[in-house]
Design a protein around this motif. Sequence first.
Motif, PDB file in Angstrom:
ATOM      1  N   THR A 151       0.839  -1.205   0.000  1.00  0.00           N
ATOM      2  CA  THR A 151       0.000   0.000   0.000  1.00  0.00           C
ATOM      3  C   THR A 151       0.871   1.252   0.000  1.00  0.00           C
ATOM      4  O   THR A 151       0.592   2.231  -0.714  1.00  0.00           O
ATOM      5  CB  THR A 151      -0.947  -0.008   1.218  1.00  0.00           C
ATOM      6  OG1 THR A 151      -1.788  -1.165   1.154  1.00  0.00           O
ATOM      7  CG2 THR A 151      -1.816   1.238   1.233  1.00  0.00           C
ATOM      8  N   LYS A 152       1.930   1.221   0.779  1.00  0.00           N
ATOM      9  CA  LYS A 152       2.860   2.348   0.839  1.00  0.00           C
ATOM     10  C   LYS A 152       3.542   2.565  -0.515  1.00  0.00           C
ATOM     11  O   LYS A 152       3.785   3.703  -0.925  1.00  0.00           O
ATOM     12  CB  LYS A 152       3.898   2.086   1.929  1.00  0.00           C
ATOM     13  CG  LYS A 152       4.732   3.284   2.336  1.00  0.00           C
ATOM     14  CD  LYS A 152       5.656   2.885   3.498  1.00  0.00           C
ATOM     15  CE  LYS A 152       6.521   4.057   3.937  1.00  0.00           C
ATOM     16  NZ  LYS A 152       7.482   3.637   5.000  1.00  0.00           N
ATOM     17  N   ALA A 153       3.841   1.460  -1.224  1.00  0.00           N
ATOM     18  CA  ALA A 153       4.474   1.561  -2.538  1.00  0.00           C
ATOM     19  C   ALA A 153       3.542   2.195  -3.560  1.00  0.00           C
ATOM     20  O   ALA A 153       3.954   3.034  -4.372  1.00  0.00           O
ATOM     21  CB  ALA A 153       4.916   0.176  -3.010  1.00  0.00           C
ATOM     22  N   VAL A 154       2.268   1.793  -3.538  1.00  0.00           N
ATOM     23  CA  VAL A 154       1.291   2.403  -4.455  1.00  0.00           C
ATOM     24  C   VAL A 154       1.175   3.898  -4.171  1.00  0.00           C
ATOM     25  O   VAL A 154       1.173   4.732  -5.090  1.00  0.00           O
ATOM     26  CB  VAL A 154      -0.082   1.713  -4.336  1.00  0.00           C
ATOM     27  CG1 VAL A 154      -1.105   2.410  -5.230  1.00  0.00           C
ATOM     28  CG2 VAL A 154       0.025   0.236  -4.714  1.00  0.00           C
ATOM     29  N   ALA A 155       1.085   4.238  -2.886  1.00  0.00           N
ATOM     30  CA  ALA A 155       1.005   5.655  -2.511  1.00  0.00           C
ATOM     31  C   ALA A 155       2.246   6.414  -2.977  1.00  0.00           C
ATOM     32  O   ALA A 155       2.159   7.572  -3.419  1.00  0.00           O
ATOM     33  CB  ALA A 155       0.837   5.786  -0.999  1.00  0.00           C
ATOM     34  N   MET A 156       3.404   5.780  -2.900  1.00  0.00           N
ATOM     35  CA  MET A 156       4.645   6.409  -3.344  1.00  0.00           C
ATOM     36  C   MET A 156       4.590   6.737  -4.830  1.00  0.00           C
ATOM     37  O   MET A 156       4.894   7.865  -5.243  1.00  0.00           O
ATOM     38  CB  MET A 156       5.830   5.488  -3.061  1.00  0.00           C
ATOM     39  CG  MET A 156       7.156   6.005  -3.607  1.00  0.00           C
ATOM     40  SD  MET A 156       8.515   4.817  -3.408  1.00  0.00           S
ATOM     41  CE  MET A 156       8.082   3.607  -4.682  1.00  0.00           C
ATOM     42  N   PHE A 157       4.196   5.759  -5.652  1.00  0.00           N
ATOM     43  CA  PHE A 157       4.135   6.006  -7.090  1.00  0.00           C
ATOM     44  C   PHE A 157       3.103   7.086  -7.425  1.00  0.00           C
ATOM     45  O   PHE A 157       3.320   7.915  -8.317  1.00  0.00           O
ATOM     46  CB  PHE A 157       3.818   4.719  -7.842  1.00  0.00           C
ATOM     47  CG  PHE A 157       4.968   3.751  -7.919  1.00  0.00           C
ATOM     48  CD1 PHE A 157       6.226   4.173  -8.330  1.00  0.00           C
ATOM     49  CD2 PHE A 157       4.805   2.424  -7.579  1.00  0.00           C
ATOM     50  CE1 PHE A 157       7.298   3.291  -8.414  1.00  0.00           C
ATOM     51  CE2 PHE A 157       5.865   1.531  -7.652  1.00  0.00           C
ATOM     52  CZ  PHE A 157       7.114   1.966  -8.068  1.00  0.00           C
TER      53      PHE A 157
END
Length: 390
Positions: A151-157
Amino acid sequence: MQSSQFDVIIVGGGVMGSSTAYQAAKRGLRTLLLEQFDFLHQRGSSHGESRTIRATYPQDYYYPLVIESYKLWQEAEAQVGYKVYFKAHNFDMGSPDDPTFCAIIDNCRKLAFPHQILRRDQVAEKFSGRIDIPVNWVGLSNEYGGVIKPTKAVAMFQKLASDHGAVLKDNAEVTDIKRDTEGVVVFTASGEMFRGKKCVVTVGAWVSKLVKTVSGVELPIQPLETTLCYWRVKEGHEGKFTIGSDFPTFASWGKVIMYGTPTFEYPGLIKVAVNGGGPCDPDKRMWGPAVMIDVLKEWVEERFMGMVDSSEPVMKQSCMYSMTPDEDFVIDFLGGEFGKDVVVGGGFSGHGFKMAPVIGRILTELAVDGEADGVDLKPFRIGRFKTTRL
């Protein structure tokens, strides 16, 4: 009805679409990312607290994609200012007679990938008695493992895409895509219309439905519902299984494939799950029980020397895979009336998340340049299936 013009419209705001939006916006392209639900929702395949990253594959064409992704994950982290990838060792185990595991070992040798082959006693020594394998199994250890926070990775992108000028819009379900003289027109359920020179479709478990609606092509991508299980480490052993303690991400190969991660997201719990699930309709999910729970219990008890409570998982989380018959991805032009104006990315089959950064690059380059630099896409072409157009 709203009409806007973009260079690239990306349909689907999970990890693949969000990574593509970042790659496109970084190139200075007018980029629109559309998501049918709320951003960071938990109804698809891009949510949760952990995904493994590994370079050990039976197919040699995944190795360069994973190696490039390690680099791209770290580049994105440096830009955003926080971490989503956490390094760990990786450990594969299985019978040397298992064809998939044999292919993994052969690939390591062929690619000169740094690794160790370990007997049972060497496994016990390397992991200080925390992992036990049957006497007729072997272990494959390497340093290219780790955990990604999904979830954090999606938010990052999404943040990086927005920082580079992309327009992000959620609760915008795409119902149709049409081609016109200037590119494509994307229609949403709320009556909005967006024009783009190119379009990338990355809607996860909904990809077969949308592609069939748009083009009549029936892609053999089957949504599966799977369950992630967390098991409690017994009192006094908690520190032995934490990430950073040299305890690895792991996979067990055989008739049933197991995988898991060290203690990370939930203190005192270790994730172990079966790779697979039951067919589902992404719009009518059963949110059912874990698959092969008895097999999992036995595996947890035997592999971790009784240090993990195998009586019952203490937490379960539901997720979806999108499986192709050969478990390889679909990365290709939709073709037909759309030619090269619509690119499809799907069927990431429970193992694609780790490669999201490079897949975003590939999808962007296919859409904008008509080809992807340095990547053999033959294993991912739609043409490998006997598809029909209705």
